[in-house]
Motif scaffolding. Structure first.
Motif, PDB file in Angstrom:
ATOM      1  N   GLY A 263       0.826  -1.209   0.000  1.00  0.00           N
ATOM      2  CA  GLY A 263       0.000   0.000   0.000  1.00  0.00           C
ATOM      3  C   GLY A 263       0.855   1.251   0.000  1.00  0.00           C
ATOM      4  N   TRP A 264       1.025   1.848  -1.181  1.00  0.00           N
ATOM      5  CA  TRP A 264       1.864   3.030  -1.319  1.00  0.00           C
ATOM      6  C   TRP A 264       1.025   4.283  -1.109  1.00  0.00           C
ATOM      7  CZ3 TRP A 264       6.402   2.834  -5.258  1.00  0.00           C
ATOM      8  CH2 TRP A 264       7.077   1.607  -5.130  1.00  0.00           C
ATOM      9  N   LYS A 265       1.610   5.254  -0.361  1.00  0.00           N
ATOM     10  CA  LYS A 265       0.945   6.528  -0.105  1.00  0.00           C
ATOM     11  C   LYS A 265       1.913   7.663  -0.370  1.00  0.00           C
ATOM     12  CE  LYS A 265      -2.057   4.566   3.504  1.00  0.00           C
ATOM     13  NZ  LYS A 265      -2.482   4.669   4.918  1.00  0.00           N
ATOM     14  N   VAL A 266       1.367   8.807  -0.726  1.00  0.00           N
ATOM     15  CA  VAL A 266       2.193   9.974  -1.003  1.00  0.00           C
ATOM     16  C   VAL A 266       2.962  10.352   0.261  1.00  0.00           C
ATOM     17  CG1 VAL A 266       2.184  12.413  -1.649  1.00  0.00           C
ATOM     18  CG2 VAL A 266       0.650  10.805  -2.800  1.00  0.00           C
ATOM     19  N   GLY A 267       4.272  10.507   0.117  1.00  0.00           N
ATOM     20  CA  GLY A 267       5.111  10.919   1.238  1.00  0.00           C
ATOM     21  C   GLY A 267       5.553   9.801   2.154  1.00  0.00           C
ATOM     22  N   GLU A 268       5.009   8.596   1.980  1.00  0.00           N
ATOM     23  CA  GLU A 268       5.377   7.466   2.833  1.00  0.00           C
ATOM     24  C   GLU A 268       6.482   6.654   2.158  1.00  0.00           C
ATOM     25  OE1 GLU A 268       4.263   6.797   5.823  1.00  0.00           O
ATOM     26  OE2 GLU A 268       2.848   8.479   5.861  1.00  0.00           O
ATOM     27  N   PRO A 269       7.662   6.484   2.817  1.00  0.00           N
ATOM     28  CA  PRO A 269       8.765   5.738   2.188  1.00  0.00           C
ATOM     29  C   PRO A 269       8.487   4.245   2.106  1.00  0.00           C
ATOM     30  CG  PRO A 269       9.338   6.327   4.433  1.00  0.00           C
ATOM     31  CD  PRO A 269       8.025   6.994   4.160  1.00  0.00           C
ATOM     32  N   VAL A 270       8.925   3.652   1.021  1.00  0.00           N
ATOM     33  CA  VAL A 270       8.816   2.215   0.799  1.00  0.00           C
ATOM     34  C   VAL A 270      10.212   1.693   0.417  1.00  0.00           C
ATOM     35  CG1 VAL A 270       7.718   0.373  -0.536  1.00  0.00           C
ATOM     36  CG2 VAL A 270       6.420   2.436   0.041  1.00  0.00           C
ATOM     37  N   THR A 271      10.578   0.579   0.983  1.00  0.00           N
ATOM     38  CA  THR A 271      11.896  -0.004   0.694  1.00  0.00           C
ATOM     39  C   THR A 271      11.760  -1.083  -0.371  1.00  0.00           C
ATOM     40  OG1 THR A 271      12.626   0.410   2.955  1.00  0.00           O
ATOM     41  CG2 THR A 271      13.907  -1.149   1.662  1.00  0.00           C
ATOM     42  N   ARG A 272      12.504  -0.915  -1.449  1.00  0.00           N
ATOM     43  CA  ARG A 272      12.557  -1.922  -2.507  1.00  0.00           C
ATOM     44  C   ARG A 272      13.934  -2.589  -2.463  1.00  0.00           C
ATOM     45  NH1 ARG A 272      12.373  -1.089  -9.136  1.00  0.00           N
ATOM     46  NH2 ARG A 272      11.891  -3.266  -9.652  1.00  0.00           N
ATOM     47  N   THR A 273      13.942  -3.903  -2.410  1.00  0.00           N
ATOM     48  CA  THR A 273      15.189  -4.661  -2.318  1.00  0.00           C
ATOM     49  C   THR A 273      15.364  -5.499  -3.577  1.00  0.00           C
ATOM     50  OG1 THR A 273      14.948  -4.795   0.086  1.00  0.00           O
ATOM     51  CG2 THR A 273      16.532  -6.283  -0.941  1.00  0.00           C
ATOM     52  N   ILE A 274      16.475  -5.259  -4.285  1.00  0.00           N
ATOM     53  CA  ILE A 274      16.806  -6.011  -5.499  1.00  0.00           C
ATOM     54  C   ILE A 274      17.969  -6.933  -5.179  1.00  0.00           C
ATOM     55  CG2 ILE A 274      17.569  -5.860  -7.894  1.00  0.00           C
ATOM     56  CD1 ILE A 274      16.259  -3.146  -8.072  1.00  0.00           C
ATOM     57  N   LYS A 275      17.816  -8.208  -5.478  1.00  0.00           N
ATOM     58  CA  LYS A 275      18.852  -9.203  -5.214  1.00  0.00           C
ATOM     59  C   LYS A 275      19.342  -9.797  -6.533  1.00  0.00           C
ATOM     60  CE  LYS A 275      17.158 -10.553  -0.634  1.00  0.00           C
ATOM     61  NZ  LYS A 275      16.699 -11.688   0.220  1.00  0.00           N
ATOM     62  N   LEU A 276      20.649  -9.820  -6.702  1.00  0.00           N
ATOM     63  CA  LEU A 276      21.281 -10.423  -7.864  1.00  0.00           C
ATOM     64  C   LEU A 276      22.159 -11.570  -7.377  1.00  0.00           C
ATOM     65  CD1 LEU A 276      22.831  -8.638 -10.912  1.00  0.00           C
ATOM     66  CD2 LEU A 276      24.087 -10.463  -9.795  1.00  0.00           C
ATOM     67  N   VAL A 277      21.906 -12.762  -7.859  1.00  0.00           N
ATOM     68  CA  VAL A 277      22.669 -13.951  -7.479  1.00  0.00           C
ATOM     69  C   VAL A 277      23.412 -14.453  -8.711  1.00  0.00           C
ATOM     70  CG1 VAL A 277      22.563 -16.274  -6.513  1.00  0.00           C
ATOM     71  CG2 VAL A 277      20.956 -14.530  -5.730  1.00  0.00           C
ATOM     72  N   ALA A 278      24.749 -14.533  -8.619  1.00  0.00           N
ATOM     73  CA  ALA A 278      25.580 -14.953  -9.753  1.00  0.00           C
ATOM     74  C   ALA A 278      26.499 -16.080  -9.310  1.00  0.00           C
ATOM     75  CB  ALA A 278      26.394 -13.784 -10.297  1.00  0.00           C
ATOM     76  N   LYS A 279      26.722 -17.035 -10.211  1.00  0.00           N
ATOM     77  CA  LYS A 279      27.618 -18.159  -9.953  1.00  0.00           C
ATOM     78  C   LYS A 279      28.786 -18.115 -10.938  1.00  0.00           C
ATOM     79  CE  LYS A 279      24.152 -21.338  -8.072  1.00  0.00           C
ATOM     80  NZ  LYS A 279      23.538 -22.699  -8.199  1.00  0.00           N
ATOM     81  N   GLY A 280      29.938 -18.565 -10.454  1.00  0.00           N
ATOM     82  CA  GLY A 280      31.118 -18.559 -11.300  1.00  0.00           C
ATOM     83  C   GLY A 280      31.686 -17.186 -11.537  1.00  0.00           C
ATOM     84  N   VAL A 281      31.410 -16.267 -10.632  1.00  0.00           N
ATOM     85  CA  VAL A 281      31.876 -14.890 -10.786  1.00  0.00           C
ATOM     86  C   VAL A 281      32.139 -14.332  -9.396  1.00  0.00           C
ATOM     87  CG1 VAL A 281      29.582 -13.865 -10.728  1.00  0.00           C
ATOM     88  CG2 VAL A 281      31.395 -12.692 -11.946  1.00  0.00           C
ATOM     89  N   GLY A 282      33.052 -13.352  -9.297  1.00  0.00           N
ATOM     90  CA  GLY A 282      33.355 -12.711  -8.030  1.00  0.00           C
ATOM     91  C   GLY A 282      32.686 -11.359  -7.916  1.00  0.00           C
ATOM     92  N   GLN A 283      32.726 -10.791  -6.712  1.00  0.00           N
ATOM     93  CA  GLN A 283      32.049  -9.518  -6.494  1.00  0.00           C
ATOM     94  C   GLN A 283      32.722  -8.372  -7.238  1.00  0.00           C
ATOM     95  OE1 GLN A 283      32.599  -9.344  -2.147  1.00  0.00           O
ATOM     96  NE2 GLN A 283      33.813  -7.509  -2.453  1.00  0.00           N
ATOM     97  N   ASP A 284      33.985  -8.521  -7.587  1.00  0.00           N
ATOM     98  CA  ASP A 284      34.666  -7.461  -8.335  1.00  0.00           C
ATOM     99  C   ASP A 284      34.140  -7.336  -9.757  1.00  0.00           C
ATOM    100  OD1 ASP A 284      36.228  -6.944  -6.136  1.00  0.00           O
ATOM    101  OD2 ASP A 284      37.870  -8.245  -6.783  1.00  0.00           O
ATOM    102  N   GLN A 285      33.503  -8.381 -10.264  1.00  0.00           N
ATOM    103  CA  GLN A 285      32.984  -8.342 -11.631  1.00  0.00           C
ATOM    104  C   GLN A 285      31.574  -7.745 -11.695  1.00  0.00           C
ATOM    105  OE1 GLN A 285      34.942 -11.198 -10.670  1.00  0.00           O
ATOM    106  NE2 GLN A 285      36.473  -9.965 -11.716  1.00  0.00           N
ATOM    107  N   LEU A 286      30.913  -7.583 -10.555  1.00  0.00           N
ATOM    108  CA  LEU A 286      29.551  -7.059 -10.544  1.00  0.00           C
ATOM    109  C   LEU A 286      29.575  -5.541 -10.409  1.00  0.00           C
ATOM    110  CD1 LEU A 286      27.712  -9.622  -8.222  1.00  0.00           C
ATOM    111  CD2 LEU A 286      27.894  -9.631 -10.705  1.00  0.00           C
ATOM    112  N   THR A 287      28.655  -4.890 -11.080  1.00  0.00           N
ATOM    113  CA  THR A 287      28.506  -3.437 -10.989  1.00  0.00           C
ATOM    114  C   THR A 287      27.155  -3.115 -10.372  1.00  0.00           C
ATOM    115  OG1 THR A 287      27.593  -3.344 -13.241  1.00  0.00           O
ATOM    116  CG2 THR A 287      29.984  -3.046 -12.983  1.00  0.00           C
ATOM    117  N   GLU A 288      27.040  -1.902  -9.851  1.00  0.00           N
ATOM    118  CA  GLU A 288      25.781  -1.483  -9.255  1.00  0.00           C
ATOM    119  C   GLU A 288      24.680  -1.421 -10.316  1.00  0.00           C
ATOM    120  OE1 GLU A 288      26.043   2.042  -6.993  1.00  0.00           O
ATOM    121  OE2 GLU A 288      27.885   1.472  -5.959  1.00  0.00           O
ATOM    122  N   ILE A 289      23.473  -1.709  -9.877  1.00  0.00           N
ATOM    123  CA  ILE A 289      22.334  -1.691 -10.780  1.00  0.00           C
ATOM    124  C   ILE A 289      21.915  -0.242 -11.046  1.00  0.00           C
ATOM    125  CG2 ILE A 289      19.918  -2.372 -11.055  1.00  0.00           C
ATOM    126  CD1 ILE A 289      20.516  -4.800  -9.333  1.00  0.00           C
TER     127      ILE A 289
END
Length: 582
Positions: free
Chosen positions: A282-308
Motif C-alpha cells: 500500500g503506497w501513499k504519497v510521502g510514505e517511504p517504501v523499501t525496494r530490495t533487489i537481489k542479484l545472485v551470480a555463480k562462477g563470478v566474483g564480487q569485483d565483476q559485478l557493478t551497481e544496478i
C-alpha cells in the motif's frame, strides 16, 4: 726487438691485473643427492661481500645461508685484506645443473657444474609429502575468475618450511588469496594425514595464453636412514634433508569477449538471476517504501559485478544505498549475492510504473548471451493520510452547518474559514479570536507533554544509574557477536537520544544484521518486528529522505528496540553479561 719486449711486459701486467681483479670461486663437491646441500666459496680482494649479486643462483638453487670470513696480512710493509663469502646452496631439482658466474663491480666469477642425483619422493600415504593442485576452469573467458586450489598433504612432519605462491608466468591476470587457510586430517591406508588447503582467485585481464606457474614448497624432513637415531639431533645436518616439491602448473587459453555481446558491462558467469521485493504493497504519497533487489551470480566474483542502474521515474524519489556483497566458495566454484536496497518516496498519487531492469550476461555453460529481467511493475499510490484527514474535516463542516458544535469545533472551523477566504486588495485582515479557555487548555496539555517527557528522561537516567551501581562494571564479553550487538545498541541509543535520524538508521541496520543473521536490509528487519516497530521504521525512513521533515523524535523507536532486547535477554540463562552497558 725492444718494442716487442715492451709489448710483452705490458700484456703480462694486464693479464696479471685481470687475474688479480677477478672473483675466485670454488665448490666443496661436484656431486650431491637431491635434498643435500653444498658450499659455494667466493674469494674477494675487498670487504664488499654484500655487493655480490646472488640473484642468478635462485633459478636452480635455494640459498640456505651465507657467511663470510675476513683476513688481513702484512706483506712487504703493506697491509692486504681479503674476504671469503661462503654460500650454502640446495638444488631445486635433479640433473646436471650449472652454477652461473656471479658479478661484482663488473668482474665475474667462474661457472661450475653440479650433478644432482635424484632421490625417490615418497607419497603422503607412505610417510612422504605431496603438493596437489586443481584448476576450476581450463578454458576461461576474459574477466572470468578461476580458482587455483592447492592441497599440501603431509605424511610426516616438516621443518623450516618456506612456501611460494602460484605466479603468472605468461599473460596478464590478477591473482589474490581466496579465503582463509584450512587444515583438516584424513586417514589413508591406515595412516593419519594432515591436509593444508589454500585457494587463489585468478582473473584473466586479456585474451590469449595464460601460463600459471605452480605453488612450491621447500622444507626439511628427517632422513629415513638416520632420522630416528637417538644420538643425532635436529641440528645435525646428517639427520635432516631438504626437499623441494611443486604442484601442477597450468597453461590455459583465455577466450576474448564475443563481438555479438550486446550488454553495456561485460559479465561472464555460469548462472545469474534477479529478484525484487518491496516492504509494503500500500503506497501513499510521502510514505517511504523499501525496494530490495537481489542479484545472485555463480562462477563470478564480487569485483565483476557493478551497481544496478535505476531508471528515472516521474512521481517518485529514489535513494539507493550502497550494495551489500556476500561471496562464498563451494565445490571449487565461486558465487556471490549482491543486495541493492532502494528507498522510494512517492511524490504524487495515481499509478506509478517501475520500468523493467535488464542485466545482460554471458552464459559460460551454453556459450551464449542471456538477459536477466525484472518485469515492470504498476503501483497505485494513494493520497497521504494527512490529506484525507483535512478533506474529511472540511466535508463534515459543510454537511452540518447548523449542527451544535463543541468548543473545539468552533476554534477549528474559525481557523479554516479564515484560511479559505483570500484577502482582497484594500481589505483589512481579520484575526480569529480564540476563547481564553481554549488557549489555556492547549497550553496546559503542552505543559503536561513537556513535563512527562522530562520526567520519563529523568526516570530512565535514574534507572540506568541505579542499575550500574548495583551491577558494577560490566566485564568484557568474549563473544564477538555480543560485543557487536552491544556496540550497535549503544549507537542506536545515542542516535535516538539526540534525535539524529540518519545515525539511528545506520545503527538500527547494524543491530539487525547482528541480531538476525541473514538480515541485510531494513525491509527484512521490518518482518522481524511488531507492527509498531514497522511503523516507526517507516517514520524513520521518511525523516531520512524527506528534507522537509526533520523533527524526528527517537524515544519511541529506542523503547521498542530496548524492550525487544530486554525480552530477548530474559529468555536466556542467568549470569550472561548485559548487551547494553549502562
Amino acid at each position: 726487438m725492444r718494442l716487442f719486449k715492451l709489448v710483452s711486459i705490458v700484456f703480462t701486467l694486464l693479464v696479471s691485473f685481470q687475474v688479480y681483479a677477478a672473483i675466485d670461486s670454488q665448490v666443496d663437491r661436484n656431486v650431491v643427492e637431491q635434498g643435500q646441500t653444498f658450499l659455494l666459496m667466493l674469494n674477494l680482494t675487498q670487504n664488499n661481500s654484500s655487493q655480490v649479486d646472488l640473484s642468478p643462483l635462485e633459478k636452480d638453487f635455494e640459498i640456505i645461508g651465507r657467511s663470510h670470513q675476513s683476513s688481513t696480512t702484512f706483506i712487504n710493509g703493506s697491509l692486504e685484506s681479503s674476504t671469503k663469502l661462503i654460500i650454502t646452496l640446495a638444488p631445486k631439482r635433479a640433473g646436471k645443473l650449472t652454477i652461473p658466474p656471479l658479478t661484482l663491480e663488473g668482474e665475474k666469477s667462474q661457472a661450475h657444474s653440479i650433478e644432482v642425483k635424484p632421490v625417490k619422493q615418497l607419497s603422503a600415504a607412505d610417510g612422504g609429502v605431496e603438493l596437489l593442485s586443481t584448476l576450476s576452469d581450463k578454458s576461461p573467458m576474459v574477466q572470468q575468475p578461476i580458482i587455483y586450489q592447492m592441497n599440501l598433504v603431509l605424511g610426516q612432519r616438516i621443518y623450516n618450511a618456506s612456501f611460494q605462491e602460484p605466479t603468472i608466468k605468461q599473460g596478464k591476470a590478477l591473482i589474490q588469496t581466496l579465503g582463509e587457510q584450512r587444515q583438516y586430517r584424513e586417514t589413508l591406508n591406515g595412516r593419519e594425514l594432515l591436509v593444508i588447503e589454500q585457494s587463489w582467485l585468478i582473473t584473466p585481464q586479456q585474451s590469449g595464453t595464460l601460463e600459471i606457474d605452480s605453488a612450491k614448497l621447500s622444507a626439511e624432513v628427517r632422513r629415513l636412514n638416520g632420522g630416528n637415531t637417538p644420538f643425532r639431533s635436529m641440528n645435525d645436518p646428517r639427520a635432516m634433508r631438504r626437499i623441494f616439491i611443486s604442484a601442477d602448473s597450468y597453461k590455459v587459453d583465455v577466450a576474448p569477449i564475443p563481438e555479438n555481446f550486446s550488454g553495456k558491462n561485460w559479465l561472464a558467469a555460469s548462472g545469474l538471476s534477479l529478484e525484487s521485493e518491496v516492504s509494503s504493497e500500500g503506497w501513499k504519497v510521502g510514505e517511504p517504501v523499501t525496494r530490495t533487489i537481489k542479484l545472485v551470480a555463480k562462477g563470478v566474483g564480487q569485483d565483476q559485478l557493478t551497481e544496478i542502474v535505476l531508471p528515472k521515474v516521474s512521481g517518485i524519489k529514489q535513494y539507493a544505498a550502497k550494495p551489500i556483497y556476500e561471496q562464498e566458495q563451494k565445490d571449487n566454484e565461486l558465487s556471490v549475492n549482491m543486495t541493492q536496497e532502494i528507498t522510494i518516496i512517492p511524490s504524487q498519487q495515481g499509478d506509478v510504473v517501475l520500468p523493467e531492469i535488464r542485466v545482460a550476461w554471458w552464459n559460460t555453460k551454453t556459450n551464449q548471451e542471456e538477459v536477466a529481467v525484472l518485469e515492470k511493475q504498476i503501483i497505485s499510490v494513494a493520497p497521504s493520510d494527512t490529506g484525507k484527514a483535512t478533506e474529511n474535516l472540511d466535508q463534515s463542516a459543510s454537511l452540518q452547518p447548523n449542527a451544535a458544535l463543541s468548543h473545539d469545533d468552533v476554534v477549528l472551523n474559525s481557523a479554516q474559514t479564515t484560511k479559505a477566504q483570500p484577502l482582497l486588495k484594500g481589505d483589512t485582515p481579520s484575526i480569529p479570536m480564540e476563547p481564553v479557555q481554549a488557549k489555556t487548555s492547549w497550553l496546559f496539555i503542552a505543559a503536561l507533554v513537556i513535563f512527562g517527557a522530562a520526567l520519563g528522561s529523568f526516570i530512565t537516567a535514574f534507572w540506568y544509574k541505579r542499575s550500574k551501581k548495583q551491577g558494577g562494571e560490566v566485564k568484557t564479553n568474549k563473544d564477538h557477536q555480543a560485543l557487536s550487538l552491544s556496540s550497535s545498541l549503544n549507537k542506536l541509543h545515542q542516535a535516538c537520544k539526540t534525535n539524529n535520524p540518519q545515525s539511528a538508521r545506520d545503527a538500527l541496520l547494524a543491530w539487525g544484521r547482528v541480531r538476525f543473521p541473514g538480515c541485510t536490509n531494513l525491509n527484512s528487519l521490518q518482518l522481524k518486528l511488531s507492527t509498531e516497530g514497522r511503523d516507526l521504521i517507516n517514520e524513520l525512513n521518511r525523516c531520512c529522505y524527506n528534507k522537509e521533515r526533520s523533527n524526528w523524535e527517537g524515544e519511541k523507536l529506542w523503547c521498542v528496540i530496548k524492550n525487544y532486547s530486554s525480552a530477548d535477554k530474559s529468555s536466556k540463562a542467568e549470569g550472561l553479561a548485559p548487551l547494553v552497558p549502562s
